[in-house]
Motif scaffolding. Structure first.
Motif, PDB file in Angstrom:
ATOM      1  N   ILE A 196      17.435  26.523 -11.901  1.00 29.78           N
ATOM      2  CA  ILE A 196      18.701  25.797 -11.991  1.00 29.78           C
ATOM      3  C   ILE A 196      19.568  26.065 -10.766  1.00 29.78           C
ATOM      4  O   ILE A 196      20.331  25.193 -10.321  1.00 29.78           O
ATOM      5  CB  ILE A 196      19.448  26.176 -13.290  1.00 29.78           C
ATOM      6  CG1 ILE A 196      20.562  25.159 -13.569  1.00 29.78           C
ATOM      7  CG2 ILE A 196      20.005  27.573 -13.222  1.00 29.78           C
ATOM      8  CD1 ILE A 196      20.077  23.760 -13.792  1.00 29.78           C
ATOM      9  N   LEU A 197      19.462  27.257 -10.191  1.00 29.87           N
ATOM     10  CA  LEU A 197      20.220  27.539  -8.971  1.00 29.87           C
ATOM     11  C   LEU A 197      19.723  26.681  -7.815  1.00 29.87           C
ATOM     12  O   LEU A 197      20.523  26.217  -6.996  1.00 29.87           O
ATOM     13  CB  LEU A 197      20.109  29.025  -8.610  1.00 29.87           C
ATOM     14  CG  LEU A 197      20.797  29.996  -9.564  1.00 29.87           C
ATOM     15  CD1 LEU A 197      20.552  31.439  -9.133  1.00 29.87           C
ATOM     16  CD2 LEU A 197      22.294  29.721  -9.644  1.00 29.87           C
ATOM     17  N   SER A 198      18.412  26.449  -7.750  1.00 31.24           N
ATOM     18  CA  SER A 198      17.873  25.570  -6.710  1.00 31.24           C
ATOM     19  C   SER A 198      18.389  24.149  -6.885  1.00 31.24           C
ATOM     20  O   SER A 198      18.724  23.468  -5.909  1.00 31.24           O
ATOM     21  CB  SER A 198      16.342  25.580  -6.753  1.00 31.24           C
ATOM     22  OG  SER A 198      15.841  26.880  -6.522  1.00 31.24           O
ATOM     23  N   THR A 199      18.452  23.697  -8.135  1.00 31.70           N
ATOM     24  CA  THR A 199      19.007  22.372  -8.403  1.00 31.70           C
ATOM     25  C   THR A 199      20.460  22.289  -7.962  1.00 31.70           C
ATOM     26  O   THR A 199      20.888  21.309  -7.346  1.00 31.70           O
ATOM     27  CB  THR A 199      18.891  22.045  -9.902  1.00 31.70           C
ATOM     28  OG1 THR A 199      17.524  22.145 -10.302  1.00 31.70           O
ATOM     29  CG2 THR A 199      19.393  20.649 -10.195  1.00 31.70           C
ATOM     30  N   CYS A 200      21.227  23.330  -8.268  1.00 28.13           N
ATOM     31  CA  CYS A 200      22.643  23.356  -7.869  1.00 28.13           C
ATOM     32  C   CYS A 200      22.785  23.380  -6.355  1.00 28.13           C
ATOM     33  O   CYS A 200      23.707  22.762  -5.800  1.00 28.13           O
ATOM     34  CB  CYS A 200      23.334  24.568  -8.485  1.00 28.13           C
ATOM     35  SG  CYS A 200      23.478  24.509 -10.285  1.00 28.13           S
ATOM     36  N   VAL A 201      21.897  24.099  -5.675  1.00 25.79           N
ATOM     37  CA  VAL A 201      21.950  24.145  -4.209  1.00 25.79           C
ATOM     38  C   VAL A 201      21.725  22.766  -3.626  1.00 25.79           C
ATOM     39  O   VAL A 201      22.457  22.322  -2.728  1.00 25.79           O
ATOM     40  CB  VAL A 201      20.909  25.147  -3.668  1.00 25.79           C
ATOM     41  CG1 VAL A 201      20.735  24.973  -2.161  1.00 25.79           C
ATOM     42  CG2 VAL A 201      21.332  26.571  -3.969  1.00 25.79           C
ATOM     43  N   GLY A 270      13.523  23.494 -13.035  1.00 18.93           N
ATOM     44  CA  GLY A 270      14.831  23.433 -13.683  1.00 18.93           C
ATOM     45  C   GLY A 270      14.982  22.206 -14.553  1.00 18.93           C
ATOM     46  O   GLY A 270      15.654  22.238 -15.589  1.00 18.93           O
ATOM     47  N   MET A 271      14.347  21.099 -14.150  1.00 20.93           N
ATOM     48  CA  MET A 271      14.449  19.872 -14.940  1.00 20.93           C
ATOM     49  C   MET A 271      13.715  19.974 -16.254  1.00 20.93           C
ATOM     50  O   MET A 271      14.143  19.421 -17.263  1.00 20.93           O
ATOM     51  CB  MET A 271      13.932  18.687 -14.116  1.00 20.93           C
ATOM     52  CG  MET A 271      14.792  18.351 -12.902  1.00 20.93           C
ATOM     53  SD  MET A 271      14.011  17.097 -11.842  1.00 20.93           S
ATOM     54  CE  MET A 271      13.872  15.727 -12.991  1.00 20.93           C
TER      55      MET A 271
END
Length: 278
Positions: A196-201, A270-271
Motif C-alpha cells: 500500500i505504501l508503494s501505491t501511495c508513492v 496492494g490492489m
C-alpha cells in the motif's frame, strides 16, 4: 444458426469497437513520440504523417537550450521531499488511527476524509495571500507544504484501511518480546505495508510531478520552475516549436515511467491485498 450468427456478429462488433477505442487511446501517445523526431517544417506541412528523417537533436535542444534539465531537477526535488514527508506522516497517522481509540478519533478521521472533498484549486487565492504575507513565495520549499497537505488525506485513508487487514497479534507478540512501539511500528508493521505504501508513492508522485497551478502561482523565478510550468516556455508569443515541445514532454514523463516500473509489483499486491483470506 440464426441465433448463433447474431451472437457471433455481436461479439465481432464489440471487439471492433474495443479495438477502435484502443487505437484512439494509443494514437496520441504514438503521435507525440514520432512528432518529436520531426523538424518544424515537416511538422507544419503535415502534423499526422510519419517523419521522413529523424531529428534527435530536438531532445538535446529541449534538454539544454530549453533548460529542461533545470526544471527536471526542481520537480525531482519537490517530488522527493513531498513524497517522503507525505508517506512518513501518512504512515504514522494511519497507524494510530487504525490501532488506537481515543477521544476525537472519529472527528480527526472525518477531518482527513473531508480533505479529499475540498476543491484544491479553490484555495489558490487564499494560499497565495497567506504565502505573500508570510514571505514564503518563490522559494525552493514553497511547493512542498501545499503538496504534502493535499496529498495526505488520500494517503491516510488508504493506509488506515490497509492497516485493518494486518492482525494485531503480531505486534502483541513483539511487545511480549520486549519490543518498543517504535520498533514494532518500523520493523514489523512497516515492511508489511510495503504494497500500500508503494501505491501511495505512485499516486502522490504522479500528482505532485504533474501539478501546475500552484507551481505557476507560487513560483516566479525562472530557476525554480518545475517541469509543467517550464514546458510552457516552449510556447512563444507568435510561434510554437512543436517538435521540441513534444521532445520535452517525452523526457518529462520518463521519471513517472521509471517509478512505476520499480513499484508496479508492489502496487498489484496492494490492489489484491485482503481479497483472499489465508
Amino acid at each position: 444458426m440464426n441465433a448463433r450468427t447474431v451472437v457471433t456478429g455481436g461479439k465481432l462488433l464489440a471487439n471492433l469497437l474495443l479495438a477502435a477505442f484502443s487505437v484512439f487511446c494509443v494514437f496520441p501517445i504514438l503521435w507525440v513520440l514520432y512528432s518529436s523526431l520531426k523538424n518544424q517544417a515537416a511538422f507544419s506541412r503535415n502534423i499526422v504523417s510519419l517523419p521522413s528523417s529523424l531529428h534527435f537533436e530536438n531532445y538535446s535542444k529541449a534538454f539544454w537550450d530549453g533548460e529542461l534539465y533545470r526544471y527536471l531537477g526542481n520537480s525531482a526535488f519537490v517530488a522527493a521531499v513531498s513524497v517522503v514527508l507525505t508517506i512518513a506522516i501518512g504512515f504514522v497517522t494511519g497507524y494510530f488511527l487504525s490501532r488506537f481509540s481515543f477521544r476525537g478519533r472519529n472527528a480527526l478521521y472525518a477531518m482527513f476524509l473531508f480533505g479529499m472533498l475540498v476543491p484544491t484549486y479553490g484555495l489558490l487565492v487564499p494560499l497565495f495571500i497567506e504565502y505573500r504575507n508570510l514571505h514564503l513565495l518563490d522559494s525552493r520549499l514553497s511547493l512542498v507544504l501545499p503538496e504534502v497537505t493535499f496529498a495526505l488525506p488520500l494517503v491516510i485513508f488508504l493506509i488506515e484501511s490497509f492497516m485493518k487487514s494486518i492482525p494485531t497479534e503480531m505486534e502483541e507478540a513483539a511487545y511480549m518480546d520486549g519490543a518498543s512501539l517504535t520498533s514494532s511500528l518500523f520493523r514489523i508493521v512497516f515492511p508489511m505495508c510495503r504494497p500500500i505504501l508503494s501505491t501511495c508513492v505512485i499516486i502522490s508522485f504522479l500528482n505532485i510531478w504533474n501539478e501546475f497551478p500552484f507551481a505557476l502561482i507560487l513560483i516566479n523565478t525562472q530557476e525554480l520552475k518545475t517541469v509543467p510550468v517550464g514546458l510552457t516556455n516552449f510556447v512563444g508569443q507568435y510561434t510554437v516549436d512543436y517538435p521540441q515541445l513534444m521532445a520535452g514532454i517525452n523526457v518529462s514523463i520518463l521519471p513517472v515511467i521509471v517509478v512505476y516500473l520499480l513499484l508496479y509489483k508492489r502496487i498489484i499486491q496492494g490492489m489484491v491485498a485482503g481479497a483472499v483470506k489465508g
